[in-house]
Scaffold this motif. Structure first.
Motif, PDB file in Angstrom:
ATOM      1  N   ASN A 167      42.920  33.103  46.898  1.00 25.07           N
ATOM      2  CA  ASN A 167      42.865  34.295  46.814  1.00 25.07           C
ATOM      3  C   ASN A 167      42.972  34.964  45.171  1.00 25.07           C
ATOM      4  OD1 ASN A 167      43.578  36.830  48.903  1.00 25.07           O
ATOM      5  ND2 ASN A 167      45.287  37.120  48.200  1.00 25.07           N
ATOM      6  N   ALA A 184      40.875  38.230  44.292  1.00 24.70           N
ATOM      7  CA  ALA A 184      42.061  39.044  45.033  1.00 24.70           C
ATOM      8  C   ALA A 184      43.530  39.733  44.303  1.00 24.70           C
ATOM      9  CB  ALA A 184      42.636  39.589  46.201  1.00 24.70           C
ATOM     10  N   ILE A 185      43.647  38.713  43.452  1.00 24.14           N
ATOM     11  CA  ILE A 185      45.302  38.585  42.540  1.00 24.14           C
ATOM     12  C   ILE A 185      44.752  39.361  41.320  1.00 24.14           C
ATOM     13  CG2 ILE A 185      46.343  38.211  41.611  1.00 24.14           C
ATOM     14  CD1 ILE A 185      46.847  35.678  43.713  1.00 24.14           C
ATOM     15  N   SER A 233      43.405  43.096  41.423  1.00 23.95           N
ATOM     16  CA  SER A 233      44.459  43.567  42.228  1.00 23.95           C
ATOM     17  C   SER A 233      45.358  44.313  41.061  1.00 23.95           C
ATOM     18  CB  SER A 233      45.672  43.390  42.516  1.00 23.95           C
ATOM     19  OG  SER A 233      45.175  43.499  44.312  1.00 23.95           O
ATOM     20  N   PHE A 265      43.004  46.511  38.483  1.00 24.78           N
ATOM     21  CA  PHE A 265      42.497  47.873  38.534  1.00 24.78           C
ATOM     22  C   PHE A 265      43.915  48.757  38.169  1.00 24.78           C
ATOM     23  CE2 PHE A 265      39.076  47.194  41.463  1.00 24.78           C
ATOM     24  CZ  PHE A 265      38.826  48.553  41.588  1.00 24.78           C
ATOM     25  N   GLY A 266      45.526  48.024  38.666  1.00 25.29           N
ATOM     26  CA  GLY A 266      45.993  48.724  37.796  1.00 25.29           C
ATOM     27  C   GLY A 266      46.303  48.932  37.226  1.00 25.29           C
ATOM     28  N   ASP A 278      36.134  35.467  47.933  1.00 17.19           N
ATOM     29  CA  ASP A 278      36.781  36.154  47.722  1.00 17.19           C
ATOM     30  C   ASP A 278      36.046  36.249  46.196  1.00 17.19           C
ATOM     31  OD1 ASP A 278      37.556  34.074  45.833  1.00 17.19           O
ATOM     32  OD2 ASP A 278      39.215  34.588  45.553  1.00 17.19           O
ATOM     33  N   PHE A 299      37.326  45.036  49.069  1.00 17.99           N
ATOM     34  CA  PHE A 299      38.448  45.379  48.045  1.00 17.99           C
ATOM     35  C   PHE A 299      38.813  46.378  47.290  1.00 17.99           C
ATOM     36  CE2 PHE A 299      40.069  45.317  44.256  1.00 17.99           C
ATOM     37  CZ  PHE A 299      41.921  43.696  44.713  1.00 17.99           C
ATOM     38  N   GLN A 329      41.346  49.367  47.607  1.00 18.57           N
ATOM     39  CA  GLN A 329      42.242  49.951  46.488  1.00 18.57           C
ATOM     40  C   GLN A 329      41.662  51.818  46.092  1.00 18.57           C
ATOM     41  OE1 GLN A 329      43.602  47.445  44.267  1.00 18.57           O
ATOM     42  NE2 GLN A 329      43.102  48.986  43.703  1.00 18.57           N
ATOM     43  N   ALA A 346      44.937  52.581  47.778  1.00 20.95           N
ATOM     44  CA  ALA A 346      45.724  52.308  47.006  1.00 20.95           C
ATOM     45  C   ALA A 346      45.952  52.766  46.041  1.00 20.95           C
ATOM     46  CB  ALA A 346      45.869  50.503  46.484  1.00 20.95           C
TER      47      ALA A 346
END
Length: 235
Positions: free
Chosen positions: A96, A99-100, A103, A106-107, A131, A140, A144, A147
């Motif tokens: 993962n 993905a981690i 994420s 994106f933040g 991934d 993903f 997002q 999210a």
């Protein structure tokens, strides 16, 4: 479109950094210390940010590596030699990981007002790393959107997801990437080992692209044997 780039310091992500900078789109570089077996690659990512005059964000996830056990990139396991697409290379999977990292990126992009997050996943990764596949990047991006719904609209930019490593070398050369200022080797020695899967893939990509490879390898000729062995096994 201002873009946050996830950069490992490797050939792929540094080439993408130079391409984005040439288009006036690169706004920042984000790298991750996730407890990987060596930090050498992070120095190359930081150097890339300085060279392109953009902010560099090093995110400390070093405690995560102990929990993501079982990978040769986070545990004290031998990194296998041979072609990147061999079954033995599955020991380099960090579960993962993308993905981690994406994420978090994106933040950061949302907080900083960027319009996109870029990652240099490519077609050569598809065999081993789930991934890095289009199914993951498509899913993903949709996740997002949900999210950040109502807060920000940020695109996922993965221009190499269907490309080969040789395609990336070609694109990197076109963007003026200083390939000698990139690090691929999983072993983290003084020079690239020339024997691990990512070194073999790197050396083969330069050959296929017809671009001179400036990399110093401890074993500069091993890649030919590895490629031949893989081709014979797949015949």
């Amino acid at each position: 479109m201002t873009t946050t780039l996830v950069c490992s310091g490797g050939l792929d992500s540094v080439s993408l950094a130079h391409a984005l900078a040439g288009q006036g789109r690169l706004s920042r570089i984000v790298s991750f210390d996730y407890g990987q077996r060596h930090r050498k690659e992070l120095d190359f990512a930081a150097s890339c940010a300085r060279r392109l005059d953009v902010p560099f964000h090093l995110v400390d996830l070093s405690g995560l590596g102990a929990a993501l056990s079982g990978s040769a990139l986070t545990d004290d396991l031998a990194v296998p030699d041979g072609h990147y697409a061999e079954e033995t290379m599955r020991v380099t999977v960090v579960p993962n990981r993308n993905a981690i990292m994406l994420s978090v990126a994106f933040g950061i992009a949302a907080a900083q007002g960027d319009a996109a997050v870029a990652a240099a996943v490519h077609g050569g990764d598809h065999f081993i790393y789930p991934d890095c596949r289009p199914a993951f990047t498509d899913a993903f991006a949709a996740m997002q959107d949900a999210a950040l719904d109502g807060y920000a609209r940020i695109a996922l930019h993965v221009p190499f997801v269907h490309a080969t490593k040789a395609d990336i070398v070609t694109a990197g050369a076109r963007a003026g990437t200083p390939f000698a200022q990139t690090w691929s080797c999983y072993k983290g020695g003084l020079h690239h080992c020339g024997r691990c899967g990512t070194c073999v893939e790197r050396r083969e990509a330069f050959d296929l692209a017809g671009v001179a490879d400036p990399t110093d390898y401890e074993d500069p000729d091993f890649w030919r044997r590895a490629v031949a062995a893989h081709a014979a096994g797949g015949a």
